[in-house]
Design a protein around this motif. Structure first.
Motif, PDB file in Angstrom:
ATOM      1  N   SER A 269       0.781  -1.224   0.087  1.00  0.00           N
ATOM      2  CA  SER A 269       0.046   0.067  -0.062  1.00  0.00           C
ATOM      3  C   SER A 269       0.728   1.211   0.059  1.00  0.00           C
ATOM      4  N   SER A 270       2.168   1.313   0.778  1.00  0.00           N
ATOM      5  CA  SER A 270       2.806   2.459   0.932  1.00  0.00           C
ATOM      6  C   SER A 270       4.139   1.888   1.219  1.00  0.00           C
ATOM      7  N   ALA A 271       5.192   3.016   1.078  1.00  0.00           N
ATOM      8  CA  ALA A 271       6.549   2.701   1.342  1.00  0.00           C
ATOM      9  C   ALA A 271       7.221   3.887   1.930  1.00  0.00           C
ATOM     10  N   VAL A 272       7.751   4.047   2.951  1.00  0.00           N
ATOM     11  CA  VAL A 272       8.569   5.034   3.310  1.00  0.00           C
ATOM     12  C   VAL A 272      10.095   4.732   3.641  1.00  0.00           C
ATOM     13  N   LEU A 273      10.736   5.477   2.739  1.00  0.00           N
ATOM     14  CA  LEU A 273      12.109   5.044   2.532  1.00  0.00           C
ATOM     15  C   LEU A 273      13.190   6.040   2.394  1.00  0.00           C
ATOM     16  N   MET A 274      14.129   6.049   3.133  1.00  0.00           N
ATOM     17  CA  MET A 274      15.326   6.981   3.211  1.00  0.00           C
ATOM     18  C   MET A 274      16.318   6.350   2.379  1.00  0.00           C
ATOM     19  N   MET A 275      16.769   7.190   1.276  1.00  0.00           N
ATOM     20  CA  MET A 275      17.605   6.890   0.229  1.00  0.00           C
ATOM     21  C   MET A 275      18.622   8.048  -0.125  1.00  0.00           C
ATOM     22  N   GLN A 276      19.500   7.893  -0.994  1.00  0.00           N
ATOM     23  CA  GLN A 276      20.438   9.187  -1.368  1.00  0.00           C
ATOM     24  C   GLN A 276      19.369  10.556  -1.887  1.00  0.00           C
ATOM     25  N   GLU A 277      19.830  11.437  -1.331  1.00  0.00           N
ATOM     26  CA  GLU A 277      18.816  12.835  -1.747  1.00  0.00           C
ATOM     27  C   GLU A 277      19.071  12.981  -3.092  1.00  0.00           C
ATOM     28  N   GLU A 278      19.922  12.736  -3.987  1.00  0.00           N
ATOM     29  CA  GLU A 278      19.832  13.135  -5.440  1.00  0.00           C
ATOM     30  C   GLU A 278      18.949  12.176  -5.818  1.00  0.00           C
ATOM     31  N   VAL A 279      18.641  10.819  -5.547  1.00  0.00           N
ATOM     32  CA  VAL A 279      17.841  10.029  -6.107  1.00  0.00           C
ATOM     33  C   VAL A 279      16.172  10.119  -5.712  1.00  0.00           C
ATOM     34  N   ALA A 280      16.244  10.684  -4.379  1.00  0.00           N
ATOM     35  CA  ALA A 280      14.864  11.298  -3.935  1.00  0.00           C
ATOM     36  C   ALA A 280      14.434  12.382  -4.607  1.00  0.00           C
ATOM     37  N   LYS A 281      15.109  13.160  -4.949  1.00  0.00           N
ATOM     38  CA  LYS A 281      14.826  14.369  -5.774  1.00  0.00           C
ATOM     39  C   LYS A 281      14.448  13.916  -7.155  1.00  0.00           C
ATOM     40  N   ARG A 282      14.973  13.045  -7.894  1.00  0.00           N
ATOM     41  CA  ARG A 282      14.868  12.466  -9.276  1.00  0.00           C
ATOM     42  C   ARG A 282      13.515  11.781  -9.024  1.00  0.00           C
ATOM     43  N   LEU A 283      13.236  11.256  -7.943  1.00  0.00           N
ATOM     44  CA  LEU A 283      11.975  10.126  -8.018  1.00  0.00           C
ATOM     45  C   LEU A 283      10.681  11.285  -8.115  1.00  0.00           C
ATOM     46  N   SER A 284      10.756  12.366  -7.447  1.00  0.00           N
ATOM     47  CA  SER A 284       9.729  13.341  -7.311  1.00  0.00           C
ATOM     48  C   SER A 284       9.735  14.582  -8.230  1.00  0.00           C
ATOM     49  N   ALA A 285      10.602  14.465  -9.174  1.00  0.00           N
ATOM     50  CA  ALA A 285      10.978  15.370 -10.124  1.00  0.00           C
ATOM     51  C   ALA A 285       9.548  15.769 -10.843  1.00  0.00           C
ATOM     52  N   ALA A 286       9.364  17.112 -11.333  1.00  0.00           N
ATOM     53  CA  ALA A 286       8.420  17.294 -12.354  1.00  0.00           C
ATOM     54  C   ALA A 286       9.048  17.446 -13.840  1.00  0.00           C
ATOM     55  N   PRO A 287       8.114  17.479 -14.759  1.00  0.00           N
ATOM     56  CA  PRO A 287       8.823  17.678 -16.297  1.00  0.00           C
ATOM     57  C   PRO A 287       9.679  18.979 -16.447  1.00  0.00           C
ATOM     58  N   ARG A 288      10.199  19.004 -17.361  1.00  0.00           N
ATOM     59  CA  ARG A 288      11.040  20.063 -17.745  1.00  0.00           C
ATOM     60  C   ARG A 288      11.992  20.555 -16.625  1.00  0.00           C
ATOM     61  N   THR A 289      12.569  19.409 -15.836  1.00  0.00           N
ATOM     62  CA  THR A 289      13.587  19.698 -14.854  1.00  0.00           C
ATOM     63  C   THR A 289      14.753  18.885 -15.110  1.00  0.00           C
TER      64      THR A 289
END
Length: 264
Positions: A131-151
């Protein structure tokens, strides 16, 4: 040589397992809070280590499952947390569907940087059990996962994950609250997985996304034409992959016809 000790148990962190132990109790509590745990939830913790997050989860649940590959740490968790059901195994080989017998799983963990992508794709592949996951990871990867188009961060990981889950970047975690200290900062991300029929072919979608981003500066047409038939009457193939929304990628994958069924 760095060693980490806790309650008469001493380990030498294994680089191959990506072991960096979180020391900040406040961060641990924030991670547990973000998972919105309730007694009766089916919870799986990835890599409990010395049990910092395990302890926080135990305050909220009477029992749950933890997966630990390191034999020494597995023995520690068994002794320290007798109510925790411990699986001494590589998380990537654990059947989440088998663990989700009654309820879908809530997954938590400070995951190794080196296998972040395989863990994320495992959650995608077995999303009907999660149903869900709360994960700690490398900050760069975290930003990539949540990124918006045109970034610049928007790419394959963002598109493939956001197509099957709600992705939330929650907070940054300094590298200074770990032992041994990693080279980079971390961040915590919450994923809420979509279940059931997504309305598109996930395997084909993955192939289209990977191919579309093959060369970021090239147009969709240039990246896709070797593997798919291009029909300009149904889509603007002069755009670049980084410009497309998740919905547009789903639409694109639905009508693209592969030149060979073996290529998808």
């Amino acid at each position: 040589m760095v060693k980490v000790s806790y309650k008469q148990t001493e380990v030498q962190p294994k680089k191959r397992l990506g072991q960096n132990f979180l020391l900040d109790a406040n961060i641990v509590e924030k991670i547990a809070d973000a998972a919105n745990l309730h007694d009766g939830d089916a919870v799986v913790e990835i890599g409990p280590g010395f049990g910092a997050l395990t302890r926080a989860i135990s305050k909220r649940l009477s029992s749950f499952t933890a997966v630990e590959l390191d034999k020494g740490l597995a023995a520690f968790i068994r002794a320290e947390f007798p109510t925790v059901s411990l699986i001494e195994q590589d998380f990537l080989t654990v059947s989440l569907m088998q663990l989700a017998q009654k309820n879908k799983l809530k997954v938590l963990g400070n995951i190794p940087y080196a296998i972040t992508s395989p863990i994320l794709f495992k959650l995608i592949d077995e999303r009907d059990a999660v149903s869900s996951a709360v994960l700690m990871m490398q900050e760069e990867v975290a930003k990539r996962l949540s990124a918006a188009p045109r970034t610049k961060e928007y790419g394959i990981l963002a598109v493939q994950l956001q197509a099957v889950a709600k992705v939330e970047y929650l907070f940054r975690v300094s590298k200074h609250v770990f032992k041994p200290k990693p080279d980079v900062d971390s961040a915590v991300v919450r994923l809420t997985l979509h279940s059931g029929d997504l309305g598109f072919d996930v395997a084909k979608f993955r192939t289209v996304v990977r191919t579309a981003f093959q060369m970021r500066r090239k147009t969709l047409e240039n990246n896709l034409k070797a593997r798919f038939y291009i029909d300009h009457s149904v889509f603007n193939f002069k755009r670049r992959a980084e410009e497309l929304s998740i919905a547009e990628f789903i639409r694109l994958s639905s009508f693209l016809a592969p030149k060979s069924e073996l290529s998808v």
